[in-house]
Design a protein around this motif. Structure first.
Motif, PDB file in Angstrom:
ATOM      1  N   THR A 399       0.835  -1.205   0.000  1.00  0.00           N
ATOM      2  CA  THR A 399       0.000   0.000   0.000  1.00  0.00           C
ATOM      3  C   THR A 399       0.869   1.253   0.000  1.00  0.00           C
ATOM      4  N   CYS A 400       1.920   1.241   0.823  1.00  0.00           N
ATOM      5  CA  CYS A 400       2.834   2.391   0.879  1.00  0.00           C
ATOM      6  C   CYS A 400       3.500   2.635  -0.474  1.00  0.00           C
ATOM      7  N   PHE A 401       3.981   1.564  -1.083  1.00  0.00           N
ATOM      8  CA  PHE A 401       4.647   1.709  -2.379  1.00  0.00           C
ATOM      9  C   PHE A 401       3.673   2.235  -3.429  1.00  0.00           C
ATOM     10  N   LEU A 420      11.074   6.798  -3.178  1.00  0.00           N
ATOM     11  CA  LEU A 420      10.217   7.051  -2.019  1.00  0.00           C
ATOM     12  C   LEU A 420       9.341   5.837  -1.719  1.00  0.00           C
ATOM     13  N   GLY A 421       8.792   5.235  -2.773  1.00  0.00           N
ATOM     14  CA  GLY A 421       7.953   4.060  -2.587  1.00  0.00           C
ATOM     15  C   GLY A 421       8.713   2.897  -1.978  1.00  0.00           C
ATOM     16  N   LEU A 422       9.937   2.650  -2.458  1.00  0.00           N
ATOM     17  CA  LEU A 422      10.738   1.550  -1.916  1.00  0.00           C
ATOM     18  C   LEU A 422      11.108   1.796  -0.458  1.00  0.00           C
ATOM     19  N   LEU A 425       8.085   1.040   1.508  1.00  0.00           N
ATOM     20  CA  LEU A 425       7.857  -0.395   1.502  1.00  0.00           C
ATOM     21  C   LEU A 425       8.739  -1.065   2.562  1.00  0.00           C
ATOM     22  N   HIS A 426      10.018  -0.662   2.610  1.00  0.00           N
ATOM     23  CA  HIS A 426      10.933  -1.255   3.584  1.00  0.00           C
ATOM     24  C   HIS A 426      10.671  -0.750   4.999  1.00  0.00           C
ATOM     25  N   ARG A 427       9.894   0.286   5.147  1.00  0.00           N
ATOM     26  CA  ARG A 427       9.440   0.676   6.489  1.00  0.00           C
ATOM     27  C   ARG A 427       8.622  -0.445   7.128  1.00  0.00           C
ATOM     28  N   TYR A 428       7.955  -1.244   6.298  1.00  0.00           N
ATOM     29  CA  TYR A 428       7.114  -2.319   6.810  1.00  0.00           C
ATOM     30  C   TYR A 428       7.615  -3.711   6.450  1.00  0.00           C
ATOM     31  N   LEU A 440       8.796  -2.018 -11.615  1.00  0.00           N
ATOM     32  CA  LEU A 440       9.046  -0.593 -11.386  1.00  0.00           C
ATOM     33  C   LEU A 440      10.403  -0.344 -10.752  1.00  0.00           C
ATOM     34  N   TYR A 441      10.927  -1.319 -10.023  1.00  0.00           N
ATOM     35  CA  TYR A 441      12.218  -1.117  -9.385  1.00  0.00           C
ATOM     36  C   TYR A 441      13.298  -0.781 -10.405  1.00  0.00           C
TER      37      TYR A 441
END
Length: 522
Positions: A399-401, A420-422, A425-428, A440-441
């Motif tokens: 969802t964050c990404f 920013l999305g990655l 994503l790694h925050r969670y 997309l990476y």
């Protein structure tokens, strides 16, 4: 010598003055900005009539409501001198609907502007009178230079401080405006809209001659324009969608999509060779818009050949956003749109609004030497790190990404969206493999992917350390040459440093390829 707008970061100082920098007082709370928290504007164009209602952080507003009705008011205008009768009825009905919607939303009076078709038609004043009588809406008919100015201001809403040439194409006209240092300079208008080009005698040869002569005259007036070319308007966006389709580009966000002169040439040829019906279906373009795309493509190819910009960017912001920008005080215009949007999101959705500032201060030692353009993304990530907490735990990372890469945020290149999305994503999540976003990476290199991972894991660890404002916080220290990550614990922090927090710290150290030293802060 002009400077690339991508390398000029806005003021992000962390001063203590009320209006200083990212962690100063957010301007969306300012009474002058709150007046802009919900604004409705209507653009009566030659091809469509659109209502947009802006809402939220005044500097980077969300689209609370957005509706477009294709009316083709300018169809046949060159021959008849009057508005398309069927389009006139449809436009009146659209404006009647928009007025009722605005009343239902409790909006103040709508701001309505009309452009080339209404200003050129003999019955334009009669149409405006009909609208006023039937709906109570007063239409402001603007000239071509004013249309160019408002479109350029819309671009500045998304790219403050940009340099370049803004080209806004509508149904019946095409405008150019010069922007430099946050100001609109020279501007001019032309009849290069595709509805007008349909009526040029001599077929393709006649159009080519007309387009070439018009653009060469515009270049003579506007002077050299070798910075970025910003493209505004539905026909340009349709061509960008086709360019994405031709390239197999993975991120289907039009705002800040980049093209080169070569890709424009290739896509124009691709359009010429394609079955337009199949192409329309594949790219999700309306039939009314697709009918104009081949003509607009002829203009775009010659425009790029004539002005030879260094690169080309699609702007989803244009005249409607320019009308909002017109109402902003200068100090709000000067703010970073990304920062203001993130501040607003944190205030509205985070569990502990204001913790983003503390989180940034805690992880800052890991990023002391990053350039300003990266620093603003780190700060934005800290502000956004907790706004998706309501999502199901199994899907928070994705969802964050998704939110970061596809949200309506100004001041972000596509590569910055992915970074920013990655990070979020790694925050969670410790891992990024196995998601539906892996293609997309590739929009950022492996080194940048790792930097986003480190940021995300640093936030993931730092988010464990909520404490009261007056508590003494621990500190991180990073020694890159020795590859040592040091955590200094305070008495207030020790109870928070449990098994999960320790595991997150070790995961961060793994991404840094570092050893960990834990000390008691004295």
């Amino acid at each position: 010598m002009t400077q690339d707008p991508d390398t000029r970061a806005p003021d992000l100082t962390d001063g203590t003055e009320p209006d200083a920098g990212l962690f100063g007082r957010p301007l969306f709370l300012d009474p002058g900005a709150r007046a802009l928290s919900r604004v409705g504007v209507v653009d009566v164009g030659s091809n469509s009539v659109r209502l947009v209602v802006f809402d939220g952080a005044a500097r980077s507003p969300a689209y609370f409501y957005n509706e477009k009705i294709m009316c083709a008011l300018g169809a046949g205008l060159s021959d008849s001198g009057v508005l398309n009768p069927e389009g006139r009825v449809r436009a009146l009905n659209a404006l009647r609907r928009f007025q009722h919607l605005a009343q239902g939303m409790g909006l103040p009076a709508l701001t309505v502007v009309a452009t080339a078709a209404v200003r050129d038609a003999r019955d334009g004043p009669d149409f405006c009178a009909d609208v006023l009588r039937e709906t109570g809406l007063r239409i402001w008919v603007i000239d071509g230079e004013e249309e160019a100015r408002l479109s350029a201001q819309g671009v500045l809403l998304g790219w403050p401080g940009s340099y370049g040439l803004v080209c806004d194409i509508g149904g019946s006209s095409m405008e150019l405006a010069e922007i430099s240092g946050g100001r609109v300079g020279r501007r001019m208008t032309s009849h290069l809209g595709p509805l007008k080009l349909q009526d040029i005698a001599g077929g393709k040869k006649g159009r080519d001659k007309h387009i070439r002569a018009t653009l060469e005259h515009m270049r003579d007036v506007m002077g050299d324009q070798r910075d970025r070319l910003f493209l505004v308007g539905g026909s340009w966006r349709a061509i960008a969608r086709i360019d994405m389709h031709r390239r197999g580009y993975p991120l289907h966000v039009l705002h800040e999509y980049r093209m080169t002169a070569r890709s424009v040439s290739d896509t124009v040829q691709f359009i010429r060779d394609a079955d337009l019906s199949e192409l329309r279906s594949a790219c999700g373009i309306s039939s009314a818009r697709m009918n104009l795309v081949p003509l607009a493509a002829e203009v775009l190819k010659r425009l790029v050949q004539t002005f030879r910009p260094k690169d080309i960017a699609i702007s989803s912001y244009g005249i409607r956003e320019g009308m909002l920008y017109e109402q902003m005080p200068q100090r709000l215009r000067d703010r970073d749109p990304l920062v203001e949007a993130c501040r607003f999101a944190e205030a509205k959705d985070a569990r502990m609004p204001g913790f983003g500032k503390s989180l940034y201060a805690f992880i800052h030692p890991l990023f002391k030497n990053v350039p300003d353009a990266r620093r603003r993304l780190i700060k934005a990530a800290c502000l956004l790190h907790d706004v998706s907490w309501r999502a199901h735990p199994d899907y928070r990372a994705e969802t964050c990404f998704d939110n970061a890469t596809r949200a309506n945020l100004g001041g972000l290149k596509h590569s910055e969206r992915v970074f920013l999305g990655l990070a979020l994503l790694h925050r969670y999540s410790n891992k990024r493999e196995g998601t539906r976003f892996e293609e997309l990476y590739e929009l950022i290199d492996e080194k940048t992917q790792l930097e986003a991972e480190i940021l995300g894991k640093a936030m993931r660890f730092g988010a464990m350390l909520w404490m009261t404002q007056d508590a003494e916080r621990g500190t991180l220290k990073w020694y890159p040459k020795k590859r040592v990550l040091e955590l200094r614990l305070t008495n207030d922090m020790i109870p928070l440093f449990g098994e999960v927090a320790e595991a997150r710290l070790m995961s961060l150290a793994g991404s840094l390829q570092a050893s960990v030293e834990i000390r008691r802060k004295r």
